[in-house]
Design a protein around this motif. Structure first.
Motif, PDB file in Angstrom:
ATOM      1  N   THR A  17       0.856  -1.186   0.000  1.00 32.89           N
ATOM      2  CA  THR A  17       0.000   0.000   0.000  1.00 32.89           C
ATOM      3  C   THR A  17       0.894   1.240   0.000  1.00 32.89           C
ATOM      4  O   THR A  17       2.116   1.148   0.104  1.00 32.89           O
ATOM      5  CB  THR A  17      -0.937   0.032   1.227  1.00 32.89           C
ATOM      6  N   TRP A  19       1.287   3.604   2.258  1.00 37.57           N
ATOM      7  CA  TRP A  19       1.428   4.231   3.571  1.00 37.57           C
ATOM      8  C   TRP A  19       2.738   5.011   3.700  1.00 37.57           C
ATOM      9  O   TRP A  19       2.767   6.054   4.358  1.00 37.57           O
ATOM     10  CB  TRP A  19       1.287   3.194   4.695  1.00 37.57           C
ATOM     11  N   ARG A  87       4.995  -1.094   9.929  1.00 39.43           N
ATOM     12  CA  ARG A  87       3.653  -1.290   9.387  1.00 39.43           C
ATOM     13  C   ARG A  87       3.358  -2.773   9.170  1.00 39.43           C
ATOM     14  O   ARG A  87       4.158  -3.496   8.566  1.00 39.43           O
ATOM     15  CB  ARG A  87       3.545  -0.541   8.051  1.00 39.43           C
ATOM     16  N   GLY A  89       0.406  -4.998   7.453  1.00 35.72           N
ATOM     17  CA  GLY A  89      -0.764  -4.945   6.585  1.00 35.72           C
ATOM     18  C   GLY A  89      -1.697  -6.110   6.824  1.00 35.72           C
ATOM     19  O   GLY A  89      -1.393  -7.043   7.565  1.00 35.72           O
ATOM     20  N   GLU A  90      -2.808  -6.065   6.144  1.00 36.12           N
ATOM     21  CA  GLU A  90      -3.848  -7.078   6.298  1.00 36.12           C
ATOM     22  C   GLU A  90      -3.611  -8.303   5.420  1.00 36.12           C
ATOM     23  O   GLU A  90      -3.958  -9.414   5.791  1.00 36.12           O
ATOM     24  CB  GLU A  90      -5.213  -6.483   5.927  1.00 36.12           C
ATOM     25  N   HIS A 115      -0.996  -0.436  12.306  1.00 31.75           N
ATOM     26  CA  HIS A 115      -1.837  -1.544  11.828  1.00 31.75           C
ATOM     27  C   HIS A 115      -3.274  -1.331  12.247  1.00 31.75           C
ATOM     28  O   HIS A 115      -3.575  -0.494  13.109  1.00 31.75           O
ATOM     29  CB  HIS A 115      -1.324  -2.893  12.328  1.00 31.75           C
ATOM     30  N   SER A 116      -4.158  -2.103  11.646  1.00 33.31           N
ATOM     31  CA  SER A 116      -5.586  -1.990  11.943  1.00 33.31           C
ATOM     32  C   SER A 116      -5.916  -2.659  13.277  1.00 33.31           C
ATOM     33  O   SER A 116      -5.124  -3.435  13.824  1.00 33.31           O
ATOM     34  CB  SER A 116      -6.405  -2.649  10.828  1.00 33.31           C
ATOM     35  N   GLU A 117      -7.105  -2.378  13.734  1.00 33.43           N
ATOM     36  CA  GLU A 117      -7.586  -3.001  14.973  1.00 33.43           C
ATOM     37  C   GLU A 117      -7.724  -4.510  14.832  1.00 33.43           C
ATOM     38  O   GLU A 117      -7.657  -5.233  15.817  1.00 33.43           O
ATOM     39  CB  GLU A 117      -8.917  -2.375  15.386  1.00 33.43           C
ATOM     40  N   ALA A 118      -7.890  -5.001  13.597  1.00 34.96           N
ATOM     41  CA  ALA A 118      -8.038  -6.444  13.372  1.00 34.96           C
ATOM     42  C   ALA A 118      -6.791  -7.215  13.787  1.00 34.96           C
ATOM     43  O   ALA A 118      -6.860  -8.417  14.026  1.00 34.96           O
ATOM     44  CB  ALA A 118      -8.353  -6.716  11.905  1.00 34.96           C
ATOM     45  N   TRP A 133       1.000   2.816  19.170  1.00 36.58           N
ATOM     46  CA  TRP A 133       0.345   2.057  18.119  1.00 36.58           C
ATOM     47  C   TRP A 133      -0.584   3.024  17.406  1.00 36.58           C
ATOM     48  O   TRP A 133      -1.381   3.715  18.046  1.00 36.58           O
ATOM     49  CB  TRP A 133      -0.444   0.886  18.697  1.00 36.58           C
ATOM     50  N   THR A 135      -3.153   3.672  13.753  1.00 39.89           N
ATOM     51  CA  THR A 135      -3.927   2.978  12.727  1.00 39.89           C
ATOM     52  C   THR A 135      -3.871   3.682  11.374  1.00 39.89           C
ATOM     53  O   THR A 135      -4.310   3.120  10.385  1.00 39.89           O
ATOM     54  CB  THR A 135      -5.399   2.815  13.153  1.00 39.89           C
ATOM     55  N   THR A 136      -3.327   4.908  11.343  1.00 36.83           N
ATOM     56  CA  THR A 136      -3.263   5.665  10.083  1.00 36.83           C
ATOM     57  C   THR A 136      -1.937   6.420   9.980  1.00 36.83           C
ATOM     58  O   THR A 136      -1.342   6.772  11.009  1.00 36.83           O
ATOM     59  CB  THR A 136      -4.395   6.701   9.982  1.00 36.83           C
TER      60      THR A 136
END
Length: 153
Positions: A17, A19, A87, A89-90, A115-118, A133, A135-136
């Protein structure tokens, strides 16, 4: 008024991505004095890093050689930076990013995970040693702005 220091930030992790580009562009737009370095983001170049050591017909040994050559770069840049942003990623598991975070923790180099909350649960140990931490990329830039601000004294 900003502190007159160039902050050296190493960008590690996910390469699929934008980022890195977003983070760098936002920092430039905010006129932050930051020198960025990064892991190799060109997958083919990274895979070929060890080819200078001789032709390798076995994929395992080609990857092994290239990983070691890339590790020289990564280790050097992490040691030289003031702060790392790592970073996750998903789409892919970034074992190299987890290793970079562990190396930062081992040498007491501050790092921020992105990273995302997932991914909270699988990265709980990595995040546990991080100084923050996010998320963006925007949150990363806010942290960097804070670090470079002289309004704190």
């Amino acid at each position: 008024m900003e502190i007159s220091v160039t902050l050296k930030v190493y960008l590690s992790g996910e390469i699929h991505t934008d980022w890195r580009e977003r983070t760098i562009a936002l920092c430039k737009a905010a006129d932050l004095d930051i020198k960025f370095s990064s892991a190799v983001t060109n997958h083919e170049a990274s895979d070929a890093a060890g080819d200078c050591l001789g032709e390798e017909h076995n994929g395992f040994w080609r990857d092994h050689k290239s990983a070691k050559v890339n590790a020289i770069r990564t280790k050097t840049l992490i040691e030289q930076c003031d702060l790392a942003v790592i970073r996750f990623g998903e789409q892919y598991k970034q074992w190299n990013a987890a290793f970079d975070a562990g190396y930062c923790a081992a040498i007491n180099k501050p790092y921020i995970t992105l990273h995302s909350e997932a991914l909270i649960h699988p990265l709980k140990e990595v995040d546990g040693s991080a100084q923050a931490w996010a998320t963006t990329p925007e949150q990363i830039v806010e942290i960097l702005m804070y670090l470079l601000s002289d309004q704190l004294s």
